[in-house]
Design a protein around this motif. Sequence first.
Motif, PDB file in Angstrom:
ATOM      1  N   HIS A   1       0.724  -1.068  -0.088  1.00 61.55           N
ATOM      2  CA  HIS A   1      -0.075  -0.071  -0.126  1.00 61.55           C
ATOM      3  C   HIS A   1       0.844   1.131  -0.094  1.00 61.55           C
ATOM      4  N   ILE A   2       2.144   1.436   0.756  1.00 61.25           N
ATOM      5  CA  ILE A   2       2.579   2.562   0.837  1.00 61.25           C
ATOM      6  C   ILE A   2       3.453   2.600  -0.322  1.00 61.25           C
ATOM      7  N   HIS A   3       3.855   1.534  -1.029  1.00 57.88           N
ATOM      8  CA  HIS A   3       4.363   1.547  -2.351  1.00 57.88           C
ATOM      9  C   HIS A   3       3.628   2.480  -3.300  1.00 57.88           C
ATOM     10  N   GLN A   4       2.529   2.126  -3.435  1.00 56.28           N
ATOM     11  CA  GLN A   4       1.466   2.954  -4.204  1.00 56.28           C
ATOM     12  C   GLN A   4       1.472   4.427  -3.909  1.00 56.28           C
ATOM     13  N   THR A   5       1.389   4.413  -2.644  1.00 63.26           N
ATOM     14  CA  THR A   5       1.181   6.018  -2.094  1.00 63.26           C
ATOM     15  C   THR A   5       2.346   6.670  -2.315  1.00 63.26           C
ATOM     16  N   LEU A   6       3.563   6.058  -2.235  1.00 60.59           N
ATOM     17  CA  LEU A   6       4.696   6.814  -2.515  1.00 60.59           C
ATOM     18  C   LEU A   6       4.928   7.120  -4.153  1.00 60.59           C
ATOM     19  N   LEU A   7       4.494   6.267  -5.256  1.00 63.41           N
ATOM     20  CA  LEU A   7       4.581   6.430  -6.347  1.00 63.41           C
ATOM     21  C   LEU A   7       3.803   7.555  -6.699  1.00 63.41           C
ATOM     22  N   GLU A   8       2.397   7.587  -6.084  1.00 60.47           N
ATOM     23  CA  GLU A   8       1.682   8.899  -6.287  1.00 60.47           C
ATOM     24  C   GLU A   8       2.245  10.099  -5.803  1.00 60.47           C
ATOM     25  N   HIS A   9       3.207  10.140  -4.676  1.00 60.29           N
ATOM     26  CA  HIS A   9       3.678  11.235  -3.946  1.00 60.29           C
ATOM     27  C   HIS A   9       4.675  11.731  -4.906  1.00 60.29           C
ATOM     28  N   PHE A  10       5.651  10.880  -5.555  1.00 57.62           N
ATOM     29  CA  PHE A  10       6.657  11.297  -6.191  1.00 57.62           C
ATOM     30  C   PHE A  10       5.976  11.892  -7.437  1.00 57.62           C
ATOM     31  N   LYS A  11       4.620  11.393  -7.958  1.00 58.63           N
ATOM     32  CA  LYS A  11       4.230  12.453  -9.177  1.00 58.63           C
ATOM     33  C   LYS A  11       3.687  13.384  -8.679  1.00 58.63           C
ATOM     34  N   ASP A  12       2.901  13.463  -7.754  1.00 61.08           N
ATOM     35  CA  ASP A  12       1.964  14.632  -7.317  1.00 61.08           C
ATOM     36  C   ASP A  12       2.940  15.801  -6.578  1.00 61.08           C
TER      37      ASP A  12
END
Length: 150
Positions: free
Chosen positions: A121-132
């Motif tokens: 779950h945090i992996h997905q959150t981090l990928l979104e964070h990197f992008k956003d």
Amino acid sequence: MPTNGEEAVNKIRRDHEHMLHLIDRIRSECTERGKIDNCNDCSASRKGVCHGNIEQMIRSFVETTLKHNLIELMFMEDQVPSAHRLAHNQAHMDIAQQLKAIRVIFSEDGNCVLAIEGIDHIHQTLLEHFKDYDQQLEAYLIEPALAPLR
């Protein structure tokens, strides 16, 4: 600490790569994932080794991520508009809460399978964070003259 925007961006990107590498290592440690729902279903010898390795890697991942968040906050101090700093900081707080939840679940029952689900779950959150957030931060750091202050 990096002295210019390009060095800061390179540091941020190296940290991101390291964090993603740690996630991959955590995920790969459990060879029974998808076959079992709980570590109690593993053999005692496998469970002991796996548990210790995953616990250490999660601790390293949490520390690395929190340290990275602090470094980004320092980079944002002078060159990033306050609206972005505030939103970015709130996103970091949300990530910290997810990390805390993983540690709490893991310390309560030691179930590596659940801990790795939290890591997913945090992996997905981090990928979104990197992008956003981080792509915009990088733009502010590389072209500070174009970034409106505060």
